[in-house]
Design a protein around this motif. Structure first.
Motif, PDB file in Angstrom:
ATOM      1  N   LEU A  49      23.078  35.495  36.206  1.00 26.55           N
ATOM      2  CA  LEU A  49      24.157  35.394  35.225  1.00 26.55           C
ATOM      3  C   LEU A  49      24.180  34.056  34.502  1.00 26.55           C
ATOM      4  O   LEU A  49      24.384  33.998  33.294  1.00 26.55           O
ATOM      5  N   HIS A  51      21.845  32.166  33.699  1.00 27.17           N
ATOM      6  CA  HIS A  51      20.844  32.183  32.617  1.00 27.17           C
ATOM      7  C   HIS A  51      21.282  33.102  31.490  1.00 27.17           C
ATOM      8  O   HIS A  51      21.088  32.814  30.317  1.00 27.17           O
ATOM      9  N   ALA A  52      21.866  34.231  31.870  1.00 28.24           N
ATOM     10  CA  ALA A  52      22.227  35.226  30.860  1.00 28.24           C
ATOM     11  C   ALA A  52      23.334  34.699  29.938  1.00 28.24           C
ATOM     12  O   ALA A  52      23.354  35.011  28.758  1.00 28.24           O
ATOM     13  N   GLY A  54      23.849  31.624  29.076  1.00 27.73           N
ATOM     14  CA  GLY A  54      23.231  30.703  28.127  1.00 27.73           C
ATOM     15  C   GLY A  54      24.018  29.432  27.908  1.00 27.73           C
ATOM     16  O   GLY A  54      25.011  29.163  28.578  1.00 27.73           O
TER      17      GLY A  54
ATOM     18  N   TRP B  36      33.222  27.690  25.169  1.00 33.63           N
ATOM     19  CA  TRP B  36      32.236  28.467  24.397  1.00 33.63           C
ATOM     20  C   TRP B  36      31.881  29.764  25.115  1.00 33.63           C
ATOM     21  O   TRP B  36      31.730  30.819  24.496  1.00 33.63           O
ATOM     22  N   ARG B 109      18.461  30.916  25.085  1.00 30.29           N
ATOM     23  CA  ARG B 109      18.619  31.041  26.530  1.00 30.29           C
ATOM     24  C   ARG B 109      17.302  30.816  27.254  1.00 30.29           C
ATOM     25  O   ARG B 109      16.274  31.320  26.853  1.00 30.29           O
ATOM     26  N   LEU B 127      18.268  39.857  30.907  1.00 29.45           N
ATOM     27  CA  LEU B 127      19.201  38.741  30.714  1.00 29.45           C
ATOM     28  C   LEU B 127      20.009  38.932  29.440  1.00 29.45           C
ATOM     29  O   LEU B 127      21.203  38.654  29.394  1.00 29.45           O
ATOM     30  N   LEU B 130      22.513  41.535  29.974  1.00 30.62           N
ATOM     31  CA  LEU B 130      23.527  40.994  30.863  1.00 30.62           C
ATOM     32  C   LEU B 130      24.474  40.072  30.081  1.00 30.62           C
ATOM     33  O   LEU B 130      25.692  40.129  30.244  1.00 30.62           O
ATOM     34  N   GLY B 131      23.876  39.254  29.208  1.00 29.67           N
ATOM     35  CA  GLY B 131      24.682  38.349  28.377  1.00 29.67           C
ATOM     36  C   GLY B 131      25.658  39.120  27.520  1.00 29.67           C
ATOM     37  O   GLY B 131      26.852  38.773  27.459  1.00 29.67           O
ATOM     38  N   VAL B 149      30.444  31.562  38.172  1.00 29.24           N
ATOM     39  CA  VAL B 149      29.008  31.368  37.994  1.00 29.24           C
ATOM     40  C   VAL B 149      28.697  30.023  37.350  1.00 29.24           C
ATOM     41  O   VAL B 149      27.754  29.343  37.737  1.00 29.24           O
TER      42      VAL B 149
END
Ligand SMILES: [Zn+2]
Lengths: 160, 187
Positions: A49, A51-52, A54, B36, B109, B127, B130-131, B149
Motif C-alpha cells: 500500500l 508504494h501504491a 505514492g 495530499w 510511484r 499497485l 491499488l492506488g 500505512v
C-alpha cells in the motif's frame, strides 16, 4: 469454531494485541485456513500500500513556510480589524446572533445533520469538538472570536 | 538534546515563534504528504496543511498533553482534510477534477525493485489499481488506512485522531482492506 477474528488481523500482524487476544487469534489461525489466507493477503497488502499510495509532487519548503507566515500575518490583521471597532461583549452577542442564524441555517441546509444546540457549540471550545459540527463551516466569525480570546494580547506584542 | 514536540507546543502557547518554526519544520513534510494522500490534490494539500499549522499556532494553548503532540496535531489536520473533502464534494461534481494530480503521481510511484520484467509489469499494474482503489475508499476509511500505512500509527492513536473507539478503527481498517483485497484478487 469461534467467529472469525477479521477485525483483529491487522492489529495481530502489527503485534498490537494483548497476549490473551494474540493467543486467541493465533489459535484461530491454526484451525482456520480462510483466516490464514486472509492474514497472508493483508500482510502483502500492507506492504504494497505504501508504494501504491505514492508520493506527492515536490514542494519548496522555504516557500511553503514563507506562505504560511503570510497567511498567519493576514489572519492576525483580520483579527485586529475585527477587534478594533467592537468591544468583546458586543462582539460576543453579535456572535450569538450569528450562531443562532448559522445553527438554524445549518438545520435547513444539512439533511442528515446531527442536531446541535448553541450550547454545545459554545462549549465546544476544544477544537476537535467544533470540527465535528457541520455548522462550523458557517461559523468563521465565531472562530475568530475564539481565536481572539486565545490570542488576547498578541496583536500588540508580535512578531519575529 | 532536541526539545520534544510537546515542549515546543507549550512554548508556542506562550507565543514563542522560534518554537513554532521548529515544529513546522519537523511536521511540514508529513503534514503535506498526509493531506495530499487524503485530498489527492497538491494545491489543496498545501493549503490545508498550512491551515493546520495556523490552527496549531492559534490553539497550542489547548493542547493538554493528554496525548502525544503528533496525535493532537494529526487530529487537527485530518479533520481539516475531511471537512475540506465534504465541503468541496458538490463542486467536484461540476468541474470533474477528481483526477487531479493522479496521472502524474502514478508515473512517479516507485515500487520496490523487481527483476523479472513480467513480474514488474503486473506488480506495477497491481499497485496502480491499488492506488486508485485507495482513492475510492470512503474518507474515514481512507484516513484510517493512510494513518496506518503511511504514518505507521497504532490503532489506539488512529482512534484518537479520528475521535472514535479502537473497535471502530478496526472496523474501518477491516472494511477498507477487504475492499482493497478484492482489487488485488481480481487481478
Ligand atoms: Zn477464520
Amino acid at each position: 469454531m469461534a467467529r472469525h477474528p477479521d477485525d483483529d488481523l491487522v492489529p495481530y500482524l502489527r503485534g498490537e494485541l494483548s497476549p490473551a487476544e494474540r493467543e486467541r487469534v493465533a489459535r484461530h489461525l491454526e484451525e482456520c485456513p480462510d483466516c490464514r489466507q486472509d492474514t497472508e493477503l493483508l500482510r502483502d497488502l500492507l506492504g504494497n500500500l505504501a508504494h501504491a499510495i505514492g508520493q506527492p509532487p515536490a514542494v519548496s519548503w522555504a516557500r511553503y513556510r514563507a506562505e504560511l507566515r503570510d497567511k498567519l500575518d493576514a489572519r492576525r490583521q483580520r483579527i485586529g480589524w475585527w477587534r478594533r471597532p467592537m468591544p468583546l461583549a458586543l462582539s460576543a452577542s453579535l456572535a450569538g446572533v450569528l450562531l443562532l442564524l448559522a445553527v438554524w441555517g445549518g438545520r435547513e441546509l444539512s439533511r442528515s445533520g446531527d442536531p446541535i444546540g448553541p450550547d454545545e457549540v459554545v462549549m465546544g471550545q476544544e477544537f476537535g469538538l467544533l470540527q465535528d459540527l457541520r455548522t462550523v463551516e458557517r461559523l468563521d466569525l465565531l472562530e475568530d472570536l475564539e481565536v481572539l480570546r486565545n490570542l488576547d494580547g498578541l496583536a500588540s506584542e508580535h512578531q519575529g | 538534546m532536541e526539545p520534544a514536540d510537546e515542549a515546543l507546543c507549550e512554548r508556542v502557547a506562550r507565543r514563542d515563534e522560534a518554537a513554532f518554526d521548529l515544529l513546522v519544520s519537523r511536521y511540514q513534510e508529513r503534514a503535506y504528504r498526509l493531506a495530499w494522500s487524503i485530498l489527492r490534490n497538491a494545491e489543496d494539500a498545501r493549503d490545508v496543511s498550512q491551515e493546520a499549522f495556523i490552527r496549531l499556532h492559534e490553539m497550542a494553548g489547548s493542547f493538554r498533553g493528554r496525548s502525544k503532540f503528533s496525535t493532537w496535531f494529526y487530529r487537527i489536520l485530518v479533520n481539516l482534510c475531511l471537512d475540506h473533502k465534504r465541503k468541496h464534494k458538490w463542486w467536484k461534481l461540476w468541474v470533474r477534477d477528481d483526477d487531479d494530480d493522479r496521472a502524474e503521481t502514478i508515473l512517479d510511484r516507485q515500487p520496490a525493485p523487481v527483476n523479472d520484467p513480467v513480474d514488474k509489469l503486473s506488480r506495477d499494474e497491481t499497485l496502480k489499481a491499488l492506488g486508485s482503489a485507495v482513492d475510492r475508499l470512503a474518507p474515514r476509511q481512507r484516513a484510517a488506512v493512510l494513518l496506518r500505512v503511511q504514518e505507521d500509527m497504532a490503532t489506539y492513536d488512529i482512534a484518537r485522531v479520528l475521535k472514535c473507539s479502537e473497535a471502530t478503527v478496526r472496523v474501518h481498517l477491516h472494511r477498507a482492506l477487504a475492499t482493497l483485497k478484492k482489487t488485488v484478487e481480481k487481478r
